[in-house]
Design a protein around this motif. Sequence first.
Motif, PDB file in Angstrom:
ATOM      1  N   PRO A 152       0.889  -1.386  -0.014  1.00 29.30           N
ATOM      2  CA  PRO A 152      -0.005   0.003  -0.140  1.00 29.30           C
ATOM      3  C   PRO A 152       0.953   1.284   0.019  1.00 29.30           C
ATOM      4  CG  PRO A 152      -0.892  -1.774   1.589  1.00 29.30           C
ATOM      5  CD  PRO A 152       0.200  -2.224   1.070  1.00 29.30           C
ATOM      6  N   THR A 153       1.995   1.184   0.808  1.00 30.05           N
ATOM      7  CA  THR A 153       2.668   2.595   0.794  1.00 30.05           C
ATOM      8  C   THR A 153       3.178   2.829  -0.759  1.00 30.05           C
ATOM      9  OG1 THR A 153       3.576   1.754   2.940  1.00 30.05           O
ATOM     10  CG2 THR A 153       5.094   3.442   1.617  1.00 30.05           C
ATOM     11  N   ARG A 154       3.798   1.563  -1.388  1.00 29.03           N
ATOM     12  CA  ARG A 154       4.167   2.144  -2.799  1.00 29.03           C
ATOM     13  C   ARG A 154       3.159   2.670  -3.619  1.00 29.03           C
ATOM     14  NH1 ARG A 154       5.209  -2.834  -4.420  1.00 29.03           N
ATOM     15  NH2 ARG A 154       3.335  -3.076  -5.458  1.00 29.03           N
ATOM     16  N   LYS A 155       1.863   2.185  -3.618  1.00 32.56           N
ATOM     17  CA  LYS A 155       0.829   2.549  -4.248  1.00 32.56           C
ATOM     18  C   LYS A 155       0.577   3.950  -3.996  1.00 32.56           C
ATOM     19  CE  LYS A 155      -0.733  -2.260  -4.878  1.00 32.56           C
ATOM     20  NZ  LYS A 155      -1.707  -3.203  -4.614  1.00 32.56           N
ATOM     21  N   LEU A 156       0.238   4.189  -2.701  1.00 28.84           N
ATOM     22  CA  LEU A 156      -0.034   5.595  -2.169  1.00 28.84           C
ATOM     23  C   LEU A 156       1.023   6.528  -2.712  1.00 28.84           C
ATOM     24  CD1 LEU A 156      -1.369   4.699   1.269  1.00 28.84           C
ATOM     25  CD2 LEU A 156      -2.540   5.594  -0.572  1.00 28.84           C
ATOM     26  N   LEU A 157       2.377   6.238  -2.656  1.00 29.23           N
ATOM     27  CA  LEU A 157       3.223   6.949  -3.066  1.00 29.23           C
ATOM     28  C   LEU A 157       3.289   7.365  -4.721  1.00 29.23           C
ATOM     29  CD1 LEU A 157       6.289   6.087  -0.981  1.00 29.23           C
ATOM     30  CD2 LEU A 157       4.899   8.091  -0.762  1.00 29.23           C
ATOM     31  N   GLY A 158       2.682   6.519  -5.362  1.00 26.74           N
ATOM     32  CA  GLY A 158       2.480   6.667  -7.015  1.00 26.74           C
ATOM     33  C   GLY A 158       3.934   5.888  -7.671  1.00 26.74           C
ATOM     34  N   ILE A 159       4.543   5.353  -6.939  1.00 25.99           N
ATOM     35  CA  ILE A 159       5.725   4.894  -7.595  1.00 25.99           C
ATOM     36  C   ILE A 159       5.407   3.592  -8.641  1.00 25.99           C
ATOM     37  CG2 ILE A 159       7.849   3.721  -7.103  1.00 25.99           C
ATOM     38  CD1 ILE A 159       7.957   5.074  -4.379  1.00 25.99           C
ATOM     39  N   PRO A 160       5.651   3.424  -9.793  1.00 25.44           N
ATOM     40  CA  PRO A 160       5.459   2.297 -10.585  1.00 25.44           C
ATOM     41  C   PRO A 160       6.048   0.993 -10.013  1.00 25.44           C
ATOM     42  CG  PRO A 160       6.250   4.228 -11.903  1.00 25.44           C
ATOM     43  CD  PRO A 160       6.242   4.737 -10.505  1.00 25.44           C
ATOM     44  N   PHE A 161       5.737   0.065 -10.388  1.00 24.37           N
ATOM     45  CA  PHE A 161       6.047  -1.382  -9.965  1.00 24.37           C
ATOM     46  C   PHE A 161       6.426  -1.988 -11.461  1.00 24.37           C
ATOM     47  CE2 PHE A 161       6.193  -5.591  -6.949  1.00 24.37           C
ATOM     48  CZ  PHE A 161       7.246  -4.909  -6.654  1.00 24.37           C
ATOM     49  N   GLU A 162       7.606  -1.776 -12.087  1.00 23.41           N
ATOM     50  CA  GLU A 162       7.962  -2.161 -13.460  1.00 23.41           C
ATOM     51  C   GLU A 162       8.440  -3.514 -13.382  1.00 23.41           C
ATOM     52  OE1 GLU A 162      10.475   1.008 -14.409  1.00 23.41           O
ATOM     53  OE2 GLU A 162       9.083   2.494 -14.547  1.00 23.41           O
ATOM     54  N   GLY A 163       7.836  -4.102 -14.519  1.00 22.36           N
ATOM     55  CA  GLY A 163       8.565  -5.648 -14.875  1.00 22.36           C
ATOM     56  C   GLY A 163       7.136  -6.342 -15.325  1.00 22.36           C
ATOM     57  N   SER A 164       7.252  -7.837 -15.102  1.00 18.10           N
ATOM     58  CA  SER A 164       6.279  -8.530 -15.726  1.00 18.10           C
ATOM     59  C   SER A 164       5.799  -9.713 -14.827  1.00 18.10           C
ATOM     60  CB  SER A 164       6.880  -9.351 -16.818  1.00 18.10           C
ATOM     61  OG  SER A 164       8.057 -10.184 -16.201  1.00 18.10           O
ATOM     62  N   THR A 165       4.429 -10.132 -14.838  1.00 22.34           N
ATOM     63  CA  THR A 165       3.945 -11.289 -14.164  1.00 22.34           C
ATOM     64  C   THR A 165       3.306 -12.230 -14.883  1.00 22.34           C
ATOM     65  OG1 THR A 165       3.189  -9.501 -12.262  1.00 22.34           O
ATOM     66  CG2 THR A 165       1.955 -11.562 -12.256  1.00 22.34           C
ATOM     67  N   GLU A 166       3.896 -13.396 -14.787  1.00 25.22           N
ATOM     68  CA  GLU A 166       3.140 -14.638 -15.419  1.00 25.22           C
ATOM     69  C   GLU A 166       1.601 -14.796 -15.473  1.00 25.22           C
ATOM     70  OE1 GLU A 166       4.666 -16.474 -17.770  1.00 25.22           O
ATOM     71  OE2 GLU A 166       6.609 -15.771 -17.524  1.00 25.22           O
ATOM     72  N   GLU A 167       0.896 -14.913 -16.270  1.00 26.09           N
ATOM     73  CA  GLU A 167      -0.402 -15.102 -16.234  1.00 26.09           C
ATOM     74  C   GLU A 167      -0.936 -16.348 -15.076  1.00 26.09           C
ATOM     75  OE1 GLU A 167      -4.644 -15.297 -18.597  1.00 26.09           O
ATOM     76  OE2 GLU A 167      -2.654 -14.724 -19.636  1.00 26.09           O
ATOM     77  N   ALA A 168      -0.047 -17.500 -15.599  1.00 26.85           N
ATOM     78  CA  ALA A 168      -0.419 -18.789 -15.009  1.00 26.85           C
ATOM     79  C   ALA A 168       0.074 -18.911 -13.575  1.00 26.85           C
ATOM     80  CB  ALA A 168      -0.285 -19.878 -15.616  1.00 26.85           C
ATOM     81  N   GLU A 169      -0.367 -19.428 -12.635  1.00 20.31           N
ATOM     82  CA  GLU A 169       0.311 -19.811 -11.270  1.00 20.31           C
ATOM     83  C   GLU A 169       1.163 -20.829 -11.513  1.00 20.31           C
ATOM     84  OE1 GLU A 169      -3.236 -20.030  -8.796  1.00 20.31           O
ATOM     85  OE2 GLU A 169      -3.053 -18.127  -8.432  1.00 20.31           O
ATOM     86  N   MET A 170       2.505 -20.709 -10.930  1.00 19.52           N
ATOM     87  CA  MET A 170       3.234 -21.813 -11.291  1.00 19.52           C
ATOM     88  C   MET A 170       3.038 -23.068 -10.245  1.00 19.52           C
ATOM     89  SD  MET A 170       7.330 -21.407 -11.762  1.00 19.52           S
ATOM     90  CE  MET A 170       8.401 -22.596 -12.442  1.00 19.52           C
ATOM     91  N   MET A 171       2.941 -22.718  -9.054  1.00 21.10           N
ATOM     92  CA  MET A 171       2.877 -23.751  -8.151  1.00 21.10           C
ATOM     93  C   MET A 171       2.095 -23.353  -6.808  1.00 21.10           C
ATOM     94  SD  MET A 171       6.292 -23.176  -5.745  1.00 21.10           S
ATOM     95  CE  MET A 171       7.505 -23.295  -7.251  1.00 21.10           C
ATOM     96  N   VAL A 172       1.706 -24.376  -5.925  1.00 14.27           N
ATOM     97  CA  VAL A 172       1.104 -24.119  -4.968  1.00 14.27           C
ATOM     98  C   VAL A 172       2.112 -24.410  -3.583  1.00 14.27           C
ATOM     99  CG1 VAL A 172      -1.271 -24.819  -5.525  1.00 14.27           C
ATOM    100  CG2 VAL A 172       0.280 -26.695  -4.776  1.00 14.27           C
ATOM    101  N   LEU A 173       1.830 -23.774  -2.513  1.00 13.45           N
ATOM    102  CA  LEU A 173       2.592 -23.818  -1.278  1.00 13.45           C
ATOM    103  C   LEU A 173       1.630 -24.033  -0.073  1.00 13.45           C
ATOM    104  CD1 LEU A 173       3.518 -21.066  -3.361  1.00 13.45           C
ATOM    105  CD2 LEU A 173       5.777 -21.634  -1.938  1.00 13.45           C
ATOM    106  N   GLY A 174       2.229 -24.771   0.829  1.00 14.67           N
ATOM    107  CA  GLY A 174       1.609 -24.859   2.123  1.00 14.67           C
ATOM    108  C   GLY A 174       2.382 -25.299   3.188  1.00 14.67           C
ATOM    109  N   ASP A 175       2.050 -25.408   4.456  1.00 14.41           N
ATOM    110  CA  ASP A 175       2.577 -26.177   5.580  1.00 14.41           C
ATOM    111  C   ASP A 175       1.653 -26.870   5.953  1.00 14.41           C
ATOM    112  OD1 ASP A 175       4.399 -24.038   5.617  1.00 14.41           O
ATOM    113  OD2 ASP A 175       3.672 -22.941   7.239  1.00 14.41           O
TER     114      ASP A 175
END
Length: 355
Positions: A152-175
């Motif tokens: 939320p801090t980054r978003k409120l400051l208006g700082i771009p978060f540059e790069g890429s995000t894969e559309e498909a989830e790659m793995m599941v995790l858990g304990d």
Amino acid sequence: MTDVLIVGSGPTGLTLACDLALRGIGVRILEQRSAPHRESRGKTLNSGSLEVFGRLGVAERMTAVGGAGLVFRKYFDGARVNDTFYGDGLIMGQWQIEEILRERLSELGVQVEYESRLAGIGQDTAEVTAELADGSTVRSRYLAGCDGGRSPTRKLLGIPFEGSTEEAEMMVLGDVTAPGLSREFWHQWFTSDGGAMLLCPIPGTDIFQLQASRELDERGEPLPPSLESFQRLFDRHARMPGIRLAEPTWLSAWRVNVRMAARIREGRAFLAGDAAHVHPIAGGLGMNTGIQDAAALGRTLAAALSGPAGEDVLGAYEAERLPVAAELLADTSRRMERVLAAVREPGNGTEAGLD
């Protein structure tokens, strides 16, 4: 008014809070959760992090809880292939790390303030005003956003978060627990169809951290993580019918994000840890880099607040850590490619990303 307001009480925020409090700097730390979590998440501390924790007076507490060295037991298509000893790093659950840091912070007279959600940020040449969701405000000389990849801090400051995000989830995790499965090994099952199931024991507990390929439904869509899905994935990859997974305490899914903040300083506000950079998990560098960010930001803020150069030093943090973040993204992407290629051959495991 406090000297430094920290948003986020993960390893990065807690490290920064302890560092500043040890220097006699006034600090408050806010957390939007209602209580501490109990999730393994980042689970390996490297030598650089332990060096930082040594200066904070908690390295011995970490080593007393964690496990130094672990054997990677690797399987392929259900058959055991080999064991590889990994002697670097300290294995422990992230909640255990945070628990020790909170204890140290309490000794220094500071408590995490839960149910405190950041809603707005204002600043001028002298101070920052943080607006909270309950309508209250907190004034501080500086603000540090250590509040994760969705910061939320980054978003409120208006700082771009540059790069890429894969559309498909790659793995599941858990304990989970896995009664009957040896806790002397980090079990890593890989299959010729490209699937995987990993179970890493968290020292001092009955818990294994689970990482596995996504399970797909009949339409090819990923199924949400669940104990039932974890068991089906385990049966498919491990092929050990006597083992039943149980007691899930963390269920999550992960996709590849390779992003960094365009800048990590906006006036009197700063970003650190996942708020500043997210990347592939190969090599286990995320939490450790956040801890190093915190150490660097602590030095910078302490110098600005009490050093002879005053605020002239504020640019040092971004100059030091932004290039580190850029190299981190490139390095972990290369490591991820190595791991994905290596595990197609019997006998290879996640150690391919550690070199």
